[in-house]
Structure formats: C-alpha cells, structure tokens
Write a protein that holds these residues in place. Sequence first.
Motif: not given
Length: 406
Positions: A200-213
């Motif tokens: 658990x750290x800030x670096x690494x892959x992230x699930x894509x976000x819904x644009x603008x939300x």
Amino acid sequence: MRVAMISEHASPLAVLGGEDAGGQNTHVAELSTALAAAGHDVRVYTRRDGPELPETVRMSDAVDVVHVPAGPPEPIAKDELLPYMKDFSAWLVGRWRADDWVPDVVHAHFWMSGLAGIAAARQTGVPVVQTYHALGTVKRRHQGTADTSPARRVGYERALGRAVDRVIAQSQDEVRELVRMGVPLDRMTVIPSGVNNRTFSPEGPAVPRTPGRPRILTVGRLVERKGYQDLVRAMPMIPDAECVIVGGPPPGEVDTDPQVRRLRALAEEVGVADRVRLIGAVPREEMPYWYRSADLLVAAPWYEPFGLTPLEAMACGVPVVGTAVGGLTDTVVDGRTGDLVPPRDPAALGAAVRDLIVDRVRRYGYARAALDRAHREYSWSRTADQIGAVYSAVSEVRRPSGVVAG
Ligand code: UDP
C-alpha cells in the motif's frame, strides 16, 4: 519462538470481502509473515472449511497454515461454530504431541479461538495471548436482537479476559470496552494493527477513473454496521462525485446479492443511482489500485474494533473521512489526516465529504500527512516486534488459567 496462531473462522488464505472474511484474515496473514521474518516459527490453525483443502499449506517462508478438522468440511457461518471448538482444541493437543512441536505461545484471534486455545494450553502448559478483533458487548449494543452471536458469547469473552496470560487490545477504545467488561487493566497491552507499506503506497497502477468525476471510495464487507447506507444517503449533498463501494460478493454474483440490491434500491430512492457503483469483492493484491484511484476514502462504520481500510488508504496517500468510533479515533487524526464525524449521521458525513472534495489544498495536505503517519507509525514489522515482546514476557511468567470451553 514457536508460535501457534489460532484463527478458527478467518483463514489467512481466504478470499476477502465476503460476510465473514475481512480484517481478521488480513491481520493474521500479515502478522504471521512479519513474525516469521523476525525469526519466529509460526503455524496458523484455522478450521478446515472445504473437502479439497490439504492439511497443511505453506503460506510463506516459515509460515504454515494448518486446516483443523472440526465440524463438517464446508463453510459454516462463524456464529454457528461454537459447538466445534472442543474438537478443535482436542485436535491441536493431539497434533502437537504427535509432531513433537509444542508451541511456546498460543495467540488466539477472536473469542472462539480463545476458548480452543485455553483448552489446548491447559493440557500443554503453554501461555495464551488473546486478540478479540470484535467484542460481543459492542455488537449487542449496536445490533440488539439482530445480533446472531451465541448467547454465551459475552460471558465467555469476559472469562477469557481473566484467564488468558495477556490481552492485546487494538485501540484505546477497545481498552475502555474491556475495562467495562471487567477485564483487568494490568492484563492488557495496546498494540495496533499495521499496514503493509510496500503493497500500500502511492506509487503503482491505479484503476482508471471516470472523467470529470471526483471519486469517493469505501471498502469492506457488505454488512449493515459498515454504514454504506449512510454514505448513499449523503451522496445528494456531494454533487458530481461518484461513490465506489468495494467488497461483498464475488464479481459474478454482484447483481443477485441481497445487500447489493438493497443499496442499489436506496441509491435509486435518493436519486444517486447513476453515481453509486458496487464492484463486489476485489482480490487483496488489487486493493492498492482502487485506493490510488480515489480522492478520498469514506469509512462510516457504526462501530469498528480497529479498521484496516483507513490505514491502507492513508498508506496510499489518500485522506479519510471517517466516523469517530473505535480504532478510527486512533488512526485518523481529525483535521490533519482526515475528518471525523459522528456515526449514523448522513448529513454530517455529506457535509464533511463535500467540503473536502472542493478544498483541494486541504485535501492534499491531509494526503501528505496521512501517508506520513501510515508509514511512520504503522507497519507490520513494528506490530510484530511489540507482539513478540509480549510473547517473551508471558513465556517467562506462566500463570494457571481458569475458563471452561463450551
Ligand atoms: N478487503 C479486500 N477485498 C475486498 C474487501 C476488503 O481485500 O473486496 C480487505 C481490505 O483491504 C482489508 C480487509 O479486507 O484488509 C478489511 O479489514 P477491515 O479491518 O477494514 O474490516 P473488517 O473486515 O475487519 O470488518
């Protein structure tokens, strides 16, 4: 030291997010791994709940998970397990003698493991350390007649607190509850759970976000006391944001799950169905991707013995809006790493989340402080060091015990 972890219903190997699989499983897995890394020889004993399970599985270097035959080899709700604890403890004693591997210390997780641990320890002269993870008194106070725990739970928990060699409380709030129950203060040591700061750290892959939300994330077993309904009710106050709820049934069963349906119906009723997404259970190793994708984590339980998800979010640099209950009052520093609001209060929750979503500067400040706190103050190696010191202390002073397993 040779350490026997007993975690009767919560296997460290289980898939998490379902009704009886969450923080305790993570805790036992991470603590055992960290104790092994510190040189201890750890065996985890958990009930065999599937016919296909081998007796012993190597979880990591120096940690074996042993599936104990106690009751039918099938999933059984934890509130139905008490009758099998005698078989559980008898099997332990037989196995320790047969293997010539008698532990130096038994560490029991949850009250039923404590009963099995005390019964086994009595025959082998081994000290017992108890972590409750949850208390029947608190559950009954909040759930009333909906509480399905065995009627004798509270009495057993009180007796256990007096019989074991040491109780490890996970938060200051738990200490207060234990004292109210009549557990002697000098029998307790406060040691918080940790967080795996590599995973658990800030670096690494992230699930894509819904644009603008903006994304509000909340994570856990889909049980009522986690307060998801309060968050859904708060959503009309937080325009444009999406609320992602992780946990519950496996992904293929999300649409038919009764808890999911109830939350979706509520979202419909309050007019936010297009902004509330229920994902279902996510494998433990993918959890960081979800935390990293969020602007903030909401943890809105009605009560919470410790609460790992706020710490996991903090370790990923995500601020927390939480309810001021249980372990959250220790982990989340109000006004510095997040905001705390009263439980079961959608208006207060909605206002706090809305204010933090719009105030980007404060949110970034919280995020940095949250990351710093998680990495400095909480790690499993630190928890394991403190718990290892307790093991040493209780091994030096052995006391006779006096509780009867049901
Ligand atoms: N968790 C997970 N997948 C899910 C939901 C939860 O891996 O779909 C993990 C989460 O990351 C955390 C644990 O389950 O490690 C939940 O622990 P917490 O103490 O927050 O809640 P509890 O289950 O003890 O009530």
